[in-house]
Scaffold this motif. Sequence first.
Motif, PDB file in Angstrom:
ATOM      1  N   UNK A 256      17.744  13.748 -29.843  1.00  0.00           N
ATOM      2  CA  UNK A 256      17.232  15.029 -30.339  1.00  0.00           C
ATOM      3  C   UNK A 256      18.110  16.200 -29.926  1.00  0.00           C
ATOM      4  N   UNK A 257      18.744  16.086 -28.772  1.00  0.00           N
ATOM      5  CA  UNK A 257      19.695  17.115 -28.326  1.00  0.00           C
ATOM      6  C   UNK A 257      21.065  16.941 -28.974  1.00  0.00           C
ATOM      7  N   UNK A 292      10.522  17.861 -21.958  1.00  0.00           N
ATOM      8  CA  UNK A 292      11.480  17.825 -23.067  1.00  0.00           C
ATOM      9  C   UNK A 292      11.290  16.595 -23.957  1.00  0.00           C
ATOM     10  N   UNK A 295       8.187  16.915 -26.089  1.00  0.00           N
ATOM     11  CA  UNK A 295       8.471  17.923 -27.091  1.00  0.00           C
ATOM     12  C   UNK A 295       9.325  17.352 -28.218  1.00  0.00           C
ATOM     13  N   UNK A 329      10.271  27.320 -18.205  1.00  0.00           N
ATOM     14  CA  UNK A 329      10.732  27.850 -19.488  1.00  0.00           C
ATOM     15  C   UNK A 329       9.999  27.240 -20.669  1.00  0.00           C
ATOM     16  N   UNK A 330       9.597  26.002 -20.525  1.00  0.00           N
ATOM     17  CA  UNK A 330       9.134  25.254 -21.681  1.00  0.00           C
ATOM     18  C   UNK A 330       7.755  25.685 -22.163  1.00  0.00           C
ATOM     19  N   UNK A 368       3.454  33.553 -22.022  1.00  0.00           N
ATOM     20  CA  UNK A 368       2.203  32.915 -22.443  1.00  0.00           C
ATOM     21  C   UNK A 368       1.740  31.887 -21.419  1.00  0.00           C
TER      22      UNK A 368
ATOM     23  N   UNK B 250      17.023  21.914 -34.503  1.00  0.00           N
ATOM     24  CA  UNK B 250      17.031  21.496 -33.124  1.00  0.00           C
ATOM     25  C   UNK B 250      15.834  20.686 -32.719  1.00  0.00           C
ATOM     26  N   UNK B 251      16.123  19.653 -31.999  1.00  0.00           N
ATOM     27  CA  UNK B 251      15.050  19.048 -31.240  1.00  0.00           C
ATOM     28  C   UNK B 251      14.732  20.064 -30.184  1.00  0.00           C
ATOM     29  N   UNK B 252      13.516  20.049 -29.746  1.00  0.00           N
ATOM     30  CA  UNK B 252      13.135  21.044 -28.772  1.00  0.00           C
ATOM     31  C   UNK B 252      14.006  20.879 -27.549  1.00  0.00           C
ATOM     32  N   UNK B 253      14.676  21.909 -27.215  1.00  0.00           N
ATOM     33  CA  UNK B 253      15.504  21.891 -26.026  1.00  0.00           C
ATOM     34  C   UNK B 253      14.769  22.669 -24.963  1.00  0.00           C
ATOM     35  N   UNK B 254      14.250  21.958 -23.994  1.00  0.00           N
ATOM     36  CA  UNK B 254      13.384  22.634 -23.061  1.00  0.00           C
ATOM     37  C   UNK B 254      14.198  23.537 -22.188  1.00  0.00           C
ATOM     38  N   UNK B 256      17.149  25.108 -22.712  1.00  0.00           N
ATOM     39  CA  UNK B 256      17.487  26.349 -23.396  1.00  0.00           C
ATOM     40  C   UNK B 256      17.399  26.124 -24.878  1.00  0.00           C
ATOM     41  N   UNK B 257      16.929  27.093 -25.582  1.00  0.00           N
ATOM     42  CA  UNK B 257      17.000  26.971 -27.024  1.00  0.00           C
ATOM     43  C   UNK B 257      18.447  27.064 -27.462  1.00  0.00           C
ATOM     44  N   UNK B 265      13.613  33.409 -30.977  1.00  0.00           N
ATOM     45  CA  UNK B 265      12.505  33.424 -30.053  1.00  0.00           C
ATOM     46  C   UNK B 265      11.350  32.802 -30.745  1.00  0.00           C
ATOM     47  N   UNK B 269       5.515  29.378 -31.033  1.00  0.00           N
ATOM     48  CA  UNK B 269       5.083  28.763 -29.785  1.00  0.00           C
ATOM     49  C   UNK B 269       6.242  28.578 -28.839  1.00  0.00           C
ATOM     50  N   UNK B 270       7.174  29.474 -28.922  1.00  0.00           N
ATOM     51  CA  UNK B 270       8.075  29.528 -27.808  1.00  0.00           C
ATOM     52  C   UNK B 270       9.529  29.407 -28.133  1.00  0.00           C
ATOM     53  N   UNK B 272      12.063  27.962 -28.366  1.00  0.00           N
ATOM     54  CA  UNK B 272      12.806  26.734 -28.231  1.00  0.00           C
ATOM     55  C   UNK B 272      12.091  25.565 -28.884  1.00  0.00           C
ATOM     56  N   UNK B 273      10.831  25.686 -29.085  1.00  0.00           N
ATOM     57  CA  UNK B 273      10.070  24.492 -29.390  1.00  0.00           C
ATOM     58  C   UNK B 273       9.409  24.598 -30.740  1.00  0.00           C
ATOM     59  N   UNK B 274       9.740  23.695 -31.610  1.00  0.00           N
ATOM     60  CA  UNK B 274       9.118  23.732 -32.917  1.00  0.00           C
ATOM     61  C   UNK B 274       7.615  23.532 -32.765  1.00  0.00           C
TER      62      UNK B 274
END
Lengths: 465, 275
Positions: A256-257, A292, A295, A329-330, A368, B250-254, B256-257, B265, B269-270, B272-274
């Motif tokens: 995914x990355x 990660x 996600x 961060x997540x 949030x 992108x796959x969610x990159x926790x 860093x986006x 941004x 929901x954040x 970085x995260x779809x």
Amino acid sequence: MYRIDLAGTRHCFPDLKALLAAATPLRSGDQLAGIAAQSEEARVAARHILADLPLKTFLSETVVPYEDDEVTRLIIDRHDPAAFAPVASLTVGEFRDWLLNDKVRARELSALSPGLTAEMVAALSKLMRNQDLIAVARKARVVSRFRTSIGLRGRLAVRLQPNHPTDDPAGIAASILDGLLHGSGDAVIGINPATDNVDGAITLLHLIDDLRLRYAIPTQSCVLTHVTNSLQAIERGAPVDLVFQSVAGTEGANRGFGIDLALLAEAHDAALSLKRGSIGQDVMYFETGQGSALSAGAHHGVDQQTLEVRAQAVARAFNPLLVNSVVGFIGPEYLYDGRQIIRAGLEDHFTGKLLGLPMGVDVCYTNHAEADQNDMDNLLTLLGVAGVSFVIGVPGADDIMLNYQSTSFHDALYVRDVLGVRPAPEFEAWLGNMGMLDTHGRVAPRDIATLPLARAIADQRFMTP
Amino acid sequence: MSQVPADDPLARLRAATQARIGLGRAGHALPTRACLSFDLGHARARDAVWTPLDTDAVTAKVDGWPVCMVHSQAPDRATYLRRPDLGRNLAGAADLPSGPFDLSIIIGDGLSSRAAQAHGAALALDLRRRLPGWSLAPLVLAQQARVALGDPIAAAMGARFALMLIGERPGLSAADSLGAYLTIDPRPGRMDSERNCVSNIRPPHGLSIAQAGEKLAWLLMEGRRIGATGIALKDAAPTKDRPHVHHQSHAADPARPSAGQAVAGGDGDGGAFPP
């Protein structure tokens, strides 16, 4: 099937990954994945079983199948039985007690780390209280080098993170100057680029490298762009000190990355070929973060903390200069509040150090999440006591590009002061030469306008992209 | 003792960034004023997350455009924050008119009701002016919404395109940033790589309503021409627009986006995260 009868109740866990998930301190990401313990009692029951489990179990039983996942294969194939020998006969609970013993010190921990798998360390950490995570991590000593030394005893480095929403060179230079004047930047000057392309990365690499050379700053630079961009930048002759990549704990999440182990190895070789380090050639920088894999839909039903340690096992294969968890961060669906973020930050630092990584932590949160700057003060202080190798420095703790709050240059000064830890020695000497230290070796709160560095950078002209 | 530099060499550089540089020091800490300024930013961001969308206020601004109200399966904010999956599904049988329509515009609270409230109606009206000849579905106001909630909504209305205007994760200095997510042939199960996003819509500091409207209208017309949204459409976008126009690959990159999302941004929901 794992089962135990506790206080008249029978608790059953179908397999190793279910047991590990149930034993994990509560966090929202495991709840979201539907694998958290069914009750508080079940969580403690799982820990009872885990405590009696031989460490050897993790060499024969995997949480993600060996055949399906190259991260599992990396972990199993690289296991060093000789290093493992001193603890080979212990259970997870006995291993905790062994680690806490006074006689186990930095040397024993260093010798042991190639014998530990990610899953052993994850299991262990689930039996440890916060003070255990701090006490054992504090004993570990992991030193990495490029132009500065990271992880020496009594030292705490800072990644200077001068992000800007449009990558404006003058804006980035302003934040770099602010950080240097606060004694930050000894871990790396590392930019998260706003525009994700090779040309942009090369422009930023030259910006930092020119500053570094002009003012003879002993540090390294990094643009935190995808590893394939860094490879192209290297091919085009750009001054790449460190290659960055986010890594995760399963093959699927890494896909995914857009990476796999072979690509990381290629990038590692490419960066090594440049021979840009002065006192060492640790050239990789990795970031990780619990949640990660979930996600990315590639968690295999494994709890997020175990997968985080597997991500650290990926990092370990490439002799990194820097590794940090971006812990808060997540977002709250993975770590809901300050309490969960603090616990996860201590875990990530501990597990990384035990695996032999030069661990830093991005002590951070989003707006949030149920957290605030006081939670970050707590975590920063705890990590400082635990001997964290580096933290992040952002102007005023406000990252205006990534829209989250990390630690500030001021926070780094605070934690260095209250704990009596100092910058990396090479960088500290430079600070002294630049007239930025007082007689006690602290970064002096003086009139920065008189500093030649401030004048010089402020007067410099920057190209507008 | 707070010490603010008298002759500040940063002053010349300060104009180049909104970063909190040159704050001065009280011992090793921030001076009181800088602390309070930070606290205010955090308070505004927190309020943006937790204040419910005022649907009456939005309805009053849409110039008579028919409005439908929907709610995701997340019953409240605390659940919404923990369960992004629920925020992507419609609650109950929403009473939505069936089209067909060319375009369904949805205003969702996302992570900043302030952004949706401040800029949602204005952007929807701007787009209506730019799309003569397009049949527009009634405007939908969605509460506890993630980006993908637009898919079942637009599918129920038989709309060719879904455009979700949604509050982005608030930053300390930007609590009212709106993201716009465009999806062709919307239906549940659409992947993030099949969407385009225009982010950081936040007059006067970010994109203006007119700038965002222009980009979105271009994406809609080009998307209709080539029959696609997502990566294919992003690659066709004029280069100068790229920093604000991205697909959601992108796959969610926790950690860093990737860059686009960072600017974005934005998926409600954040960043970085779809969703």
